[in-house]
Design a protein around this motif. Structure first.
Motif, PDB file in Angstrom:
ATOM      1  N   ASP A  22       0.595  -1.273   0.185  1.00 27.60           N
ATOM      2  CA  ASP A  22       0.419   0.077   0.506  1.00 27.60           C
ATOM      3  C   ASP A  22       0.779   1.451   0.389  1.00 27.60           C
ATOM      4  O   ASP A  22       1.669   1.568   0.986  1.00 27.60           O
ATOM      5  CB  ASP A  22      -0.728   0.415   1.093  1.00 27.60           C
ATOM      6  CG  ASP A  22      -1.546   1.402   0.950  1.00 27.60           C
ATOM      7  OD1 ASP A  22      -1.761   1.559  -0.001  1.00 27.60           O
ATOM      8  OD2 ASP A  22      -2.425   1.205   2.668  1.00 27.60           O
ATOM      9  N   PRO A  23       1.037   2.079  -1.355  1.00 28.32           N
ATOM     10  CA  PRO A  23       1.992   2.783  -1.189  1.00 28.32           C
ATOM     11  C   PRO A  23       1.570   4.364  -0.877  1.00 28.32           C
ATOM     12  O   PRO A  23       2.088   5.010  -0.059  1.00 28.32           O
ATOM     13  CB  PRO A  23       2.390   3.537  -2.255  1.00 28.32           C
ATOM     14  CG  PRO A  23       0.752   3.049  -2.831  1.00 28.32           C
ATOM     15  CD  PRO A  23       0.655   0.770  -2.514  1.00 28.32           C
ATOM     16  N   TRP A  24       0.333   4.724   0.450  1.00 29.60           N
ATOM     17  CA  TRP A  24      -0.609   5.557   0.681  1.00 29.60           C
ATOM     18  C   TRP A  24      -0.510   4.979   2.853  1.00 29.60           C
ATOM     19  O   TRP A  24      -1.377   5.896   2.760  1.00 29.60           O
ATOM     20  CB  TRP A  24      -1.491   5.708  -0.149  1.00 29.60           C
ATOM     21  CG  TRP A  24      -1.450   6.315  -1.327  1.00 29.60           C
ATOM     22  CD1 TRP A  24      -1.207   6.431  -2.079  1.00 29.60           C
ATOM     23  CD2 TRP A  24      -1.225   8.054  -1.433  1.00 29.60           C
ATOM     24  NE1 TRP A  24      -1.321   7.319  -3.434  1.00 29.60           N
ATOM     25  CE2 TRP A  24      -0.975   8.166  -3.010  1.00 29.60           C
ATOM     26  CE3 TRP A  24      -0.686   8.831  -0.456  1.00 29.60           C
ATOM     27  CZ2 TRP A  24      -0.644   9.585  -3.483  1.00 29.60           C
ATOM     28  CZ3 TRP A  24      -0.450  10.355  -0.506  1.00 29.60           C
ATOM     29  CH2 TRP A  24      -0.761  10.092  -2.748  1.00 29.60           C
ATOM     30  N   GLY A  25      -0.174   4.151   2.141  1.00 36.92           N
ATOM     31  CA  GLY A  25      -0.340   3.505   3.976  1.00 36.92           C
ATOM     32  C   GLY A  25       0.420   4.615   5.343  1.00 36.92           C
ATOM     33  O   GLY A  25       0.139   4.587   5.955  1.00 36.92           O
ATOM     34  N   GLY A  26       1.258   5.231   4.827  1.00 38.21           N
ATOM     35  CA  GLY A  26       1.747   5.602   5.689  1.00 38.21           C
ATOM     36  C   GLY A  26       0.959   7.036   5.606  1.00 38.21           C
ATOM     37  O   GLY A  26       1.307   8.383   6.447  1.00 38.21           O
ATOM     38  N   MET A  27      -0.168   7.607   4.900  1.00 41.20           N
ATOM     39  CA  MET A  27      -0.944   9.264   4.553  1.00 41.20           C
ATOM     40  C   MET A  27      -2.517   8.526   6.001  1.00 41.20           C
ATOM     41  O   MET A  27      -2.749  10.004   6.202  1.00 41.20           O
ATOM     42  CB  MET A  27      -1.007   9.520   3.229  1.00 41.20           C
ATOM     43  CG  MET A  27       0.021   9.118   2.467  1.00 41.20           C
ATOM     44  SD  MET A  27       1.944  10.700   3.099  1.00 41.20           S
ATOM     45  CE  MET A  27       0.958  12.178   3.067  1.00 41.20           C
TER      46      MET A  27
END
Length: 96
Positions: free
Chosen positions: A63-68
């Motif tokens: 998930d590339p947007w997991g940190g957001m």
């Protein structure tokens, strides 16, 4: 008119009684399976179950947007240490 009322009352009373009657199937069931068909079904089921065992477990999602997100998903320990060391390297200045 009296006859019409009597018919209406009988219809109203007979409706729920008819709905509660069991569903009786007067037709015989279809032909049963032969021993060869039963053996083929058992073999097919066995092959299906063996195939399911060969499927690997799914990995953690990429998930590339997991940190957001407000509550990020738990990450593995090696990935977290690599991320912290990468941020420490970025803190310094580099000369071109």
């Amino acid at each position: 008119m009296k006859l019409f009322r009597m018919a209406a009352v009988l219809a109203v009373l007979a409706g729920p009684a008819y709905a509660q009657m069991p569903n009786i199937n007067l037709l015989q069931e279809g032909p049963s399976k032969t021993p060869e068909e039963k053996a083929a079904d058992a073999e097919r089921d066995k092959a299906y179950k063996e195939t399911l065992k060969k499927i690997p477990d799914s990995k953690a999602s990429n998930d590339p947007w997991g940190g957001m997100r407000s509550d990020p998903p738990k990450q593995a320990a090696p990935k977290a240490s690599a991320a912290t060391s990468a941020t420490k390297k970025k803190a310094g200045t580099t000369a071109n």
